[in-house]
Write a protein that holds these residues in place. Structure first.
Motif, PDB file in Angstrom:
ATOM      1  N   GLU A   1       0.846  -1.196   0.000  1.00 22.26           N
ATOM      2  CA  GLU A   1       0.000   0.000   0.000  1.00 22.26           C
ATOM      3  C   GLU A   1       0.875   1.236   0.000  1.00 22.26           C
ATOM      4  N   HIS A   2       0.368   2.314  -0.587  1.00 23.18           N
ATOM      5  CA  HIS A   2       1.028   3.617  -0.499  1.00 23.18           C
ATOM      6  C   HIS A   2       0.790   4.150   0.914  1.00 23.18           C
TER       7      HIS A   2
ATOM      8  N   SER B   1      -0.393  -8.564   5.886  1.00 24.81           N
ATOM      9  CA  SER B   1      -0.377  -7.108   5.743  1.00 24.81           C
ATOM     10  C   SER B   1       0.633  -6.486   6.713  1.00 24.81           C
ATOM     11  N   LEU B   2       1.554  -5.702   6.159  1.00 22.72           N
ATOM     12  CA  LEU B   2       1.908  -5.415   4.776  1.00 22.72           C
ATOM     13  C   LEU B   2       3.227  -6.116   4.452  1.00 22.72           C
TER      14      LEU B   2
ATOM     15  N   GLY C   1      -6.215  -1.231   0.666  1.00 25.55           N
ATOM     16  CA  GLY C   1      -5.935  -0.315   1.744  1.00 25.55           C
ATOM     17  C   GLY C   1      -6.715   0.991   1.655  1.00 25.55           C
ATOM     18  N   ASN C   2      -6.677   1.676   2.800  1.00 23.17           N
ATOM     19  CA  ASN C   2      -7.376   2.956   2.917  1.00 23.17           C
ATOM     20  C   ASN C   2      -6.968   3.935   1.826  1.00 23.17           C
TER      21      ASN C   2
ATOM     22  N   ASN D   1     -12.335  -1.073  -0.618  1.00 25.93           N
ATOM     23  CA  ASN D   1     -11.630  -1.490   0.589  1.00 25.93           C
ATOM     24  C   ASN D   1     -12.382  -1.018   1.822  1.00 25.93           C
ATOM     25  N   GLU D   2     -12.706  -1.945   2.711  1.00 29.88           N
ATOM     26  CA  GLU D   2     -13.258  -1.638   4.044  1.00 29.88           C
ATOM     27  C   GLU D   2     -14.331  -0.553   3.997  1.00 29.88           C
ATOM     28  N   MET D   3     -15.264  -0.704   3.086  1.00 32.09           N
ATOM     29  CA  MET D   3     -16.274   0.343   2.927  1.00 32.09           C
ATOM     30  C   MET D   3     -17.243   0.418   4.095  1.00 32.09           C
ATOM     31  N   ASP D   4     -17.182  -0.543   5.017  1.00 35.22           N
ATOM     32  CA  ASP D   4     -18.007  -0.474   6.228  1.00 35.22           C
ATOM     33  C   ASP D   4     -17.418   0.457   7.273  1.00 35.22           C
TER      34      ASP D   4
END
Length: 499
Positions: free
Chosen positions: A27-28, A349-350, A71-72, A172-175
């Protein structure tokens, strides 16, 4: 000495070990990408500015699949910013991790790194601030051979052949309320369905991963999976699971038994997916993509803030893993293997620096953290078919998981080799482990190694990169019975030649 008996038979199988089970995640975020895998001017940097020392460690780790770019991070990402001539790309403020994203590395650079590392890409789409049109445009740019605006744009950027990316994550993790563009289950479910439907119009053979809950502790867990799958079960192949395991105060016993929590999480999500399929009359078993998992003891995963300045690749969340962490990771790998009938992919991760098995110094060394070793051992030797294991062992009482077996184990076989993976959760007691393997026609012990140390707080550092390494384990076979003494707080792998 406590005793544990393991029973197994070559005819009692769980399922084949999926190659994607040994995935990771780039992830960045922090120094995962910049000075992690990419560092112009590093002594080992290649012509594309990727660190050669890190590439060698990634290959040694045995990673098969890498999820990217978040990732976020992905929920605010414009993929167009990361393609085309590098010197013409614009830097942008990156909201998820409060940093400056220079866009030096984008899709095409990542795909070059993927080829060097010998891994399969798993690409995540931005369904936070973007949607159907942008997802389809990215798919066309990445995968269409040529003759259209976007495929010809890719070719103009130096990538003549399509990338042929097969596995795509629908956000990603839309909840999570922390997510840029956070949505309700109904909002996300409809958007994911619309996106999946459009993507399949372009390429029906894609594998699509819909977002499950970002952890089993979310207030909406269960309801989220049910609602999202109601919208998407006909259109997707997998649903994601994310979990990070951490100690709670001095409760080390519960931490060492984290695999029990992973078992429950997997089994709960599988049950929910099957219930939706039954309710909808769909003859389909949704795969479980456990595409974020690890030990993460640092409570704050965010950059310190709000900082007075926005900077490129700020160093934060760089966990220093000890032996106890490595044993927990070994136990989690056993849980994943035990559920290969449903777990279709998994990503540690990661990959570098941020909660990672590989650490680097900018301009300097790269080294293996303690958690590198159980993952590398499992990736190298958990091959073929997972076998059912019946275990008879003493129990340990934990505050968070109740009574759990002192020893946990799983086995795999290729037909000519049997591998047994054993974790001892007891903090002070060695365990005498016995396994009757007469049904396998054991020809001899090939190898026995264990990750442990007299000091469970021992770590690997740039100055002492091999403080913790797998050690030889005392074991032997007599009359078809394997016997080994596994140390306290350890993860062990025993390999046998079988006929």
């Amino acid at each position: 000495m406590p005793k544990a008996t393991i029973r197994l038979h070559p005819g009692l199988r769980v399922g084949a070990v999926p190659a994607r089970l040994f995935g990771s995640f780039v992830e960045h975020m922090g120094r995962c990408l910049y000075t992690g895998i990419y560092e112009p001017g590093h002594p080992t940097a290649d012509a594309d500015d990727f660190r050669g020392d890190v590439l060698a460690l990634v290959r040694e780790l045995g990673v098969t699949t890498v999820r990217y770019p978040g990732g976020n991070f992905v929920s605010g990402y414009r993929w167009e910013d990361g393609v085309g001539p590098v010197d013409e790309r614009q830097a942008r403020l990156e909201l998820a991790w409060h940093s400056v994203e220079t866009n030096e590395v984008g899709l095409n650079e990542f795909m070059r790194w993927v080829a060097k590392a010998g891994v399969e890409p798993m690409l995540a789409l931005n369904l936070g601030t973007r949607g159907v049109e942008d997802a389809v445009r990215l798919l066309e740019y990445a995968n269409h051979p040529g003759g259209t605006e976007l495929s010809e744009l890719r070719r103009a950027h130096g990538e003549d052949r399509p990338h042929d990316i097969r596995m795509w994550c629908l956000g990603n993790e839309m909840d999570g309320p922390w997510q840029i563009g956070h949505k309700t289950a109904a909002e996300y479910g409809r958007l994911a369905a619309e996106t999946a439907r459009a993507m399949r119009m372009l390429d029906p053979g894609l594998e699509l991963v819909v977002c499950g809950s970002s952890s089993a502790s979310m207030r909406t867990f269960g309801d989220w999976e049910s609602e999202v799958l109601e919208h998407t079960i006909d259109l997707v192949d997998h649903i994601s699971l994310h979990a990070y395991y951490e100690p709670f105060g001095d409760d080390v016993d519960s931490f060492l038994a984290s695999g029990a929590a992973m078992d429950r999480f997997i089994e709960d999500v599988a049950a929910i997916a099957d219930a939706v399929a039954a309710r909808r009359g769909v003859r389909k078993r949704i795969g479980l993509s456990f595409d974020e998992w690890n030990v993460w003891k640092e409570r704050s995963k965010r950059a310190p803030g709000p900082p007075s300045e926005w900077v490129r690749a700020p160093a934060f969340a760089e966990e220093e893993y000890d032996v106890t962490d490595a044993v927990v990771v070994g136990g989690l790998l056993i849980s994943l293997l035990r559920h290969v009938d449903r777990v279709s992919a998994a990503c540690l991760s990661l990959l570098t620096n941020v909660s990672a098995p590989i650490r680097t110094v900018a301009g300097g060394a790269a080294w293996r953290q303690t958690i590198f070793h159980p993952f590398a051992l499992a990736a190298a030797h958990a091959r073929g078919t997972v076998l059912q294991v019946a275990l008879d062992a003493p129990t340990i009482t934990t505050d968070r998981h109740g009574d759990v077996p002192m020893v946990d184990a799983v086995a795999t076989t290729t037909g000519d080799e049997l591998a047994l993976f054993v974790v001892n959760r007891h903090r002070t007691e060695s365990v005498d482990v016995q396994a009757d393997l007469a049904a396998f026609g054991v020809e001899g012990l090939l190898d026995a190694r264990s990750v442990y140390d007299d000091d469970p707080s021992a770590v690997n550092t740039a100055e002492h990169p091999d403080r913790v390494v797998p050690r030889p384990l005392k074991a032997g076979v007599d009359g078809g019975v394997l016997r080994a003494t596994v140390p306290p707080e350890s993860f062990s792998v025993l390999r046998l030649a079988v006929s």
